[in-house]
Design an enzyme around this catalytic site. Structure first.
Site, PDB file in Angstrom:
ATOM      1  N   LYS A 137       0.859  -1.192   0.000  1.00 21.88           N
ATOM      2  CA  LYS A 137       0.000   0.000   0.000  1.00 21.88           C
ATOM      3  C   LYS A 137       0.884   1.227   0.000  1.00 21.88           C
ATOM      4  O   LYS A 137       1.993   1.199   0.525  1.00 21.88           O
ATOM      5  CB  LYS A 137      -0.886   0.016   1.253  1.00 21.88           C
ATOM      6  CG  LYS A 137      -2.103   0.901   1.121  1.00 21.88           C
ATOM      7  CD  LYS A 137      -3.196   0.173   0.402  1.00 21.88           C
ATOM      8  CE  LYS A 137      -4.474   0.980   0.320  1.00 21.88           C
ATOM      9  NZ  LYS A 137      -5.606   0.115  -0.026  1.00 21.88           N
TER      10      LYS A 137
HETATM   11  N1  GLU Z   1      -7.367   0.116  -3.241  1.00 21.37           N
HETATM   12  C1  GLU Z   1      -8.143  -1.061  -3.519  1.00 21.37           C
HETATM   13  C2  GLU Z   1      -8.221  -1.965  -2.302  1.00 21.37           C
HETATM   14  O1  GLU Z   1      -8.029  -1.542  -1.205  1.00 21.37           O
HETATM   15  C3  GLU Z   1      -7.665  -1.774  -4.763  1.00 21.37           C
HETATM   16  C4  GLU Z   1      -6.294  -2.366  -4.687  1.00 21.37           C
HETATM   17  C5  GLU Z   1      -5.805  -2.887  -6.031  1.00 21.37           C
HETATM   18  O2  GLU Z   1      -6.570  -3.023  -6.950  1.00 21.37           O
HETATM   19  O3  GLU Z   1      -4.601  -3.141  -6.093  1.00 21.37           O
HETATM   20  O4  GLU Z   1      -8.572  -3.115  -2.423  1.00 21.37           O
END
Ligand code: GLU
Length: 451
Positions: free
Chosen positions: A141
């Protein structure tokens, strides 16, 4: 303890002919130092969930420490030349929690309250989320502590390009793949992709997902998280012999996840009685006219002021008398202070980490079915995976193919988690964590330690 992989599931890592790693039975009572969060917040919730799964699985302290600790983190300062010529400075992070099952995968968040502990928690949740839906990814993240509403598009572009260039050595289609999250969107991903590609000397669409269609995005990605939320809601209702037309729904959050989910619920015949955004909320017994609410938001930028509904604040929405509550905004909204007052029978977590560990225990005790974030909102990363696969093959699927594969994966994962929950007599959250933590641990042990 070993949780047998559900019968419906293919082996996530080692084939069944290889001996299963022995899971030791010495249960650590206390988490290792690296597993102790520094303050109360999303990281405390994530670490407490992990500690519970480690205890049940009987893993030792070494495995606990390994899974509690991010593999890599980077902390960067991002200077911005503002449009008026002045300079501002922001802090940014990228955390790769685990890469045992494949490259890091996870969103990039722009929000003023972003800090490294929040990003660590979100990265850990991505590891479990990718494992629960059997994607060949680890978890990562990123975040920048910035309020994107206060900056121009040109300024946000400069922040994004500088952030990308600062974290460049860590990312790539085989290393760590970014996607949109709170405060970022397809355009942000196009800037990340362009900055990365220009520096590598050729176009590399697979470094990000959630891109605009014109530069290698996938059909269905923009609505995928919401569609997955609706699939998992339907699967949970089916277990009780119900379907969407039988229920009243309240959705907190009207962003990328909540707005589409509310629209899809209404479309499927559910009565969406309440919605809210950061400015306030709406309530109408019998259901809101979602098409009109969406038109109102398109013209005014908020749900607030919609005629023909009563105003309601974000906290009161959580305890409304509805059947299904969908927290689809931010972390930590269901706490020990309000969990006793939640009237819904189902909580479907559109957001990441909306329920604290204490609230989760209270809801479980009260028999409220919580469809956990790592399962409920996994549709986004599932279609991110499809986008990455398409980009790697330079071959694009139809929307119908994507929708069908998404539905299959979500329902397959829900069935696997529900099977473990029944067999082990645990909540859906505990079952999802048992399955995913075990899949990551098995991958880690199968690879072995280097050197
Ligand atoms: N931000 C989204 C989540 O928390 C998508 C993450 C992604 O597609 O890599 O699942």
């Amino acid at each position: 303890m070993t949780v047998p992989e559900p019968a419906t599931s293919r082996p996530a890592t080692a084939p069944s002919t290889t001996s299963r790693p022995t899971l030791t039975a010495d249960v650590p009572d206390i988490a290792p130092d690296s597993a102790r969060p520094t303050h109360d917040g999303p990281l405390a919730t994530a670490q407490s969930q992990l500690a519970g799964a480690i205890r049940r699985l009987g893993y030792d302290e070494g495995m606990h420490a390994m899974l509690a600790t991010p593999r890599r983190e980077i902390n960067v300062a991002i200077p911005l030349r503002r449009d008026d010529g002045s300079t501002a400075l922001f802090h940014g992070f990228r955390v790769q929690h685990n890469v045992s099952r494949g490259p890091g995968k996870g969103g990039l968040r722009y929000h003023p309250s972003v800090d490294v502990d929040e990003v660590r928690a979100l990265a850990m949740w991505m590891t479990w989320k990718c494992a629960v839906v059997e994607l060949p990814y680890g978890g990562a993240k990123g975040g920048v502590a910035i309020d994107p509403r206060r900056y121009s598009q040109a300024e946000l572009e400069r922040v994004t390009r500088r952030y990308t260039s600062e974290i460049m050595p860590m990312i790539g289609p085989e290393r760590d793949i970014m996607a949109p999250d709170i405060g970022t969107d397809a355009q942000t991903m196009a800037w990340v992709m362009d900055t990365y590609s220009v520096n590598q000397g050729y176009t590399i669409p697979g470094v990000v997902t959630g891109k605009p269609l014109e530069v290698g995005g996938s059909l269905g990605r923009a609505t995928a998280t919401s569609r997955g939320v609706v699939h998992s809601t339907r699967a949970a209702l089916h277990e009780a012999g119900l379907d969407l037309p039988d229920v009243r729904v309240a959705v907190q959050g009207f962003g990328k996840v909540g707005s589409h989910a509310a629209d899809m619920y209404a479309d499927a015949g559910a009565r969406v009685e309440a919605v809210s955004d950061q400015y306030g909320g709406l309530h109408r017994s019998g259901g809101l006219d979602m098409q009109r609410v969406l038109d109102h938001v398109r013209t005014t930028g908020s749900v607030v002021g919609f005629p023909g509904a009563d105003p309601i604040d974000n906290t009161d929405l959580l305890t409304l008398d509805v059947d299904v509550l969908v927290p689809a905004a931010v972390e930590g909204v269901l706490t020990a202070d309000n969990a006793l007052d939640v009237a819904a029978r189902w909580v479907v977590e559109g957001a990441n980490g909306p329920t604290t560990a204490e609230a989760d225990a209270i809801l479980a005790e009260r028999g409220v079915v919580v469809v956990p974030d790592i399962l409920a909102n996994a549709g986004g990363v599932v279609v991110s995976y499809f986008e990455w696969v398409q980009a790697q093959q330079a071959y694009w699927w139809t929307e119908a193919e994507i929708e069908q594969r998404l539905a299959e994966r979500m329902l397959h994962a829900y069935a696997a988690v529900a099977e473990v929950a029944r067999r082990e007599a645990v909540s859906l959250r505990d079952a999802a964590l048992l399955l995913s933590v075990q899949r990551v641990a098995v991958a880690h042990r199968t690879r072995g330690l280097y050197p």
